[in-house]
Design an enzyme around this catalytic site. Structure first.
Site, short mmCIF file in Angstrom:
data_model
loop_
_atom_site.label_atom_id
_atom_site.label_comp_id
_atom_site.label_asym_id
_atom_site.label_seq_id
_atom_site.Cartn_x
_atom_site.Cartn_y
_atom_site.Cartn_z
N GLU A 27 0.81 -1.02 -0.04
CA GLU A 27 -0.11 -0.09 0.07
C GLU A 27 0.84 1.06 -0.01
O GLU A 27 1.89 1.27 0.76
CB GLU A 27 -0.92 0.01 1.18
CG GLU A 27 -1.80 1.34 1.33
CD GLU A 27 -2.86 1.36 2.43
OE1 GLU A 27 -3.76 2.24 2.30
OE2 GLU A 27 -2.73 0.46 3.33
N CYS A 231 -6.68 1.40 2.84
CA CYS A 231 -7.65 2.13 2.99
C CYS A 231 -7.69 3.24 1.56
O CYS A 231 -8.81 3.76 1.19
CB CYS A 231 -7.20 3.27 4.06
SG CYS A 231 -7.81 2.43 5.83
N ASN A 355 -12.17 -3.01 0.71
CA ASN A 355 -11.18 -2.95 2.05
C ASN A 355 -11.58 -2.78 3.06
O ASN A 355 -12.15 -1.65 3.40
CB ASN A 355 -10.04 -2.10 1.72
CG ASN A 355 -9.13 -1.85 2.75
OD1 ASN A 355 -8.06 -2.83 2.86
ND2 ASN A 355 -8.87 -1.03 3.53
N GLU A 356 -11.51 -3.62 4.21
CA GLU A 356 -12.02 -3.70 5.34
C GLU A 356 -13.26 -2.84 5.66
O GLU A 356 -13.43 -1.89 6.46
CB GLU A 356 -10.96 -3.26 6.40
CG GLU A 356 -10.21 -1.89 6.14
CD GLU A 356 -8.94 -1.89 7.19
OE1 GLU A 356 -8.98 -0.53 7.55
OE2 GLU A 356 -8.36 -2.60 7.55
#
Length: 798
Positions: A27, A231, A355-356
């Site tokens: 990331e 994120c 994502n999450e």
């Protein structure tokens, strides 16, 4: 009669396939791409830095005007005639007096631009001018004192944008040099996309990756690489053309000058020079399968939601990415890939959506992606999401969605204390083989010490032994530039000229190099259990704390659930905490109040609370023995989206469970927290919102796993000893012919628990290798305290 402790490996009893178990996750945070893996040495090469990236940013970030020998010029940012509309800014140097030259200097990243004596550097620039076409543009690499290490001369002979390229060889080694562009004459000189790359990129790819960092990635031998986040996948505007858009893959391919600069959600700028094509290429180069993660039309950070009737372009993006990766040159996106230089498909097998993620909007939208992908590409393995924590309502919602829609994998994320990892060693023992598999897409214990790596190694043996349920796992984050830290811990640390792997890195490397293909049954006997304090009660100090908010509290009561005794906390009086920005300015901030302590083992805390102002909630701390050891009920945590129960051990936090919750101003809340042994439950206005158990570690005598490597025929045995004493045991390899065995041993041991690697000592904590030759199928081994040992066993042909 005592029995000699033994680890018995039943070499013919094979279990689950290990598949692509251990990989890496990239990331772009901590300047992992620009200023990191992406080898560009010029910061803000296209003058696109903007306050939307960071409040302190501006178009001249990283640049200084240069006026030498009486030269005078004005440097401004133009945008009326850009190279292309996606990168509208460029610099205009208006020459007032030429002197000994006027122009710009780029300061690079970190301490400056690193160069090595004798190395070649590839310079390029887009330029035009409106006069003095005979005057050259002189480009130099200089030391901070003005020493010239290398130079080239370019003639800008056109009034139209033209790309110019040159090679500069450095005559010195300096990690703090500058790139200087100077000209003379009169009129205006226009510059854009000023670039400098080392010729020695990874595998010598032009415009490629920093060699030393990429080599550390390759040396891991990961099975896969997750990309691009994190994120930054879903945090941003829904419009792909917005500067602060979500990460949209189509923005990241093609010529770099046509890729739009973007705000990185970690508060800096992204050139997108390391885009999806480079990502697929890197995966191929290091032998890792790509696992791209795409946004699902929902930004939980800012509650931006794509209407379902407008979801088609987002779904098409996912289908187009698969075609870009796998389609042949006759397809639309396969042809684009071929034009970029890769006619053969990349062989994409996995794709993740979201994502999450938390909240119903994502799980309403996920099925549309899943169905479309499976209809067109039925073999593609689709990954669902289960939020950012290891348990709670959103975690369960993700698993429910995955089961309902038959996702292939579920992406789990958690960052916790080393003690949490040891306490949850058996987390996946009871997961079902016919459920979607776990993709542990982000995990780490808080820290880069040897102790952190040791705890993670123990946990990873549990991941291996549960390969029936765990399909993929990757430590996160991967990279960190020491001068641009957004997040710690990280697996690999670097500056502008050095890089080192942490102890965590070497644990990951051991498990990747020695993963094996199929589990083998391994059993322990005669090992003595370590002492445990798993029944230690949760008691101690109780307090309230808030951050940037104003709260009032009343009716704060503590009840002994064993005998009914009642204590009114804070003397039975109401209280107020106020830590607003105004309070901070006025020096009147009151952030916390101590409510006393208890030695009870089973108790209930009740109180009423009301927020008067502020963006978040407050924390109810309990079981506090000191500032670093406590439990916390986060009421309105993170961005006022959560109710969380967390545990802190030696200052390292673990979220035990999470539910969505939003605190409203002026609303009265009736709160109840019940502690029973190590069970914790929390209610808001009579509704049970959180329920968990803060489990303490039961230290295993040894942590172990075994596997079979089909390529070599080796039997692989991993053993982790986290105890403060060595453990002597026999390693027994049943069903192997008995003449002689070769045993290669890879071991991490002899380190202090707080040892870390550094630039000065990059290999302080790293594996050592040895070898033994064994007669028969049994050998004794003394597993040192705090050790990680890998045996690779193969037969000797006699």
């Amino acid at each position: 009669m005592s029995t000699q402790p033994a680890l018995t490996v039943r070499t013919k009893e094979r279990g689950a396939e290990l598949g692509d178990l251990f990989g890496i996750f990239f990331e772009d945070l901590n300047h992992a791409a620009d200023g990191g893996l992406y080898a560009e040495l010029v910061q803000n090469r296209s003058f696109e830095f903007d306050p939307i990236d960071h409040p302190d940013y501006h178009a001249f970030m990283g640049w200084e005007k240069v006026e030498r020998g009486g030269g005078q010029a004005e440097a401004t940012i133009g945008e009326s005639q850009p190279i292309n509309s996606r990168n509208p800014h460029y610099v205009v140097i208006d020459i007032a007096a030429e002197g000994n030259g006027v122009g710009l200097m780029n300061l690079g990243f970190n301490s400056g631009i690193p160069v090595k004596q004798g190395d070649r550097y590839l310079f390029s620039v887009f330029a035009r001018r409106d006069a003095s076409f005979h005057e050259p543009l002189t480009v130099t690499i200089e030391g901070a004192d003005g020493s010239v290490y290398g130079e080239t001369v370019i003639e800008v002979k056109s009034a139209d944008w033209t790309k110019y390229e040159a090679v500069i060889t450095s005559a010195a080694t300096d990690t703090g040099s500058r790139l200087v562009l100077l000209t003379k004459g009169q009129g205006k000189l226009y510059l854009d996309m000023v670039s400098l790359f080392p010729e020695k990129t990874y595998l010598k790819r032009p415009g490629g990756l920093r060699e030393d960092i990429a080599k550390l990635l390759a040396d891991l031998k990961p099975k896969f690489m997750r990309f691009p986040g994190g994120c930054l996948v879903h945090d941003g505007s829904l419009n792909p053309d917005d500067r602060n858009s979500m990460y949209r893959w189509k923005n990241t391919i093609g010529p770099v000058e046509q890729r739009p600069a973007r705000r990185n959600n970690w508060r800096y700028n992204q050139t997108l020079g390391l885009g999806y094509y480079e990502y697929f290429q890197l995966c191929e180069d290091i032998g890792a399968k790509p696992i791209p993660i795409l946004p699902g039309g929902y930004d939980p950070h800012h509650n931006r939601i794509v209407p379902i009737e407008e979801l088609s372009p987002w779904i098409q993006d996912a289908l187009d990415l698969i075609e870009f990766a796998n389609g042949d040159a006759s397809t639309t996106w396969g042809a684009i890939r071929a034009e970029l230089g890769h006619p053969e498909p990349f062989g994409l097998e996995y794709i993740g959506i979201g994502n999450e993620e938390v909240g119903e909007p994502f799980f309403e939208r996920y099925p549309y992606f899943h169905r479309a992908i499976k209809e067109k590409y039925p073999a593609m393995k689709v990954i669902n999401s289960s939020g950012p924590f290891a348990a709670g309502t959103e975690y369960e919602r993700g698993w429910q969605s995955a089961r309902e829609h038959q996702s292939d994998l579920v992406d789990e994320h958690y960052y916790s204390s080393p003690e949490w990892f040891l306490a949850n060693y058996h987390r996946y023992d009871n997961f079902k083989a016919d459920d979607p598999k776990v993709f542990l897409g982000e995990y780490a214990s808080w820290g880069n010490t040897y102790y952190n790596a040791l705890a993670e190694a123990a946990y990873m043996t549990g991941l291996e032994k549960n390969a029936h349920a765990v399909g993929l796992a990757c430590y996160a984050p991967l990279l960190c530039n020491v001068d641009y830290v957004n997040w710690k811990p990280d697996m690999i640390w670097f500056n502008n000229h050095e890089v080192y792997g942490t102890p965590n890195y070497y644990v990951q490397q051991l498990f990747m190099h020695h993963q094996g293909d199929q589990l083998i049954t391994i059993e322990a006997s005669g090992l003595e259990a370590a002492p445990s304090d798993i029944k230690k009660p949760i008691n101690g100090g109780i307090s309230l704390e808030t951050d940037r908010c104003s709260f009032r509290y009343w009716d704060i009561v503590l009840v002994n659930n064993d005998n009914g005794e009642v204590k009114k906390l804070n003397g039975g009086l109401p209280c107020t905490l106020s830590d607003t920005e105004e309070d901070r300015r006025n020096g009147t901030s009151v952030k916390a109040i101590d409510l006393g302590e208890t030695d009870w083992e089973n108790y209930t805390i009740t109180l009423k609370a009301q927020r008067m102002s502020g963006p978040k909630g407050f924390n109810l701390k309990f079981g506090q023995t000191d500032e670093k050891n406590k439990q916390i009920w986060e009421f309105g945590g993170w961005q006022n989206q959560d109710s969380i129960i967390a545990s802190h051990i030696n200052g390292r936090g673990s979220v035990l469970t999470q539910s969505l919750f939003n605190v409203e101003d002026h609303k009265e809340y009736d709160l109840k927290l019940e502690v029973s042994g190590r069970r914790i439950r929390a209610w808001i206005n009579g509704e049970l919102i959180n329920e968990t158990e803060d489990t303490l570690p039961v230290i295993e005598p040894l942590y172990y796993s075994a596997s079979y490597d089909r390529t070599t025929g080796d039997t692989i045995v991993k053993v982790v000893n986290v105890q403060d004493n060595s453990v002597n045991a026999d390693v027994v390899l049943e069903d192997l012919p008995k003449p002689f065995l070769n045993v290669d041993i890879h071991e991490m041991s002899g380190h202090s628990l707080d040892d870390e690697n550094t630039f000065e000592a990059p290999d302080r904590v790293s594996p050592k290798q040895s070898h033994i030759r064994v007669q028969g199928n049994r050998f004794a081994y003394d597993f040192p305290k705090h050790s990680i040992t890998v045996f690779r066993v193969n037969l000797i042909a006699e």
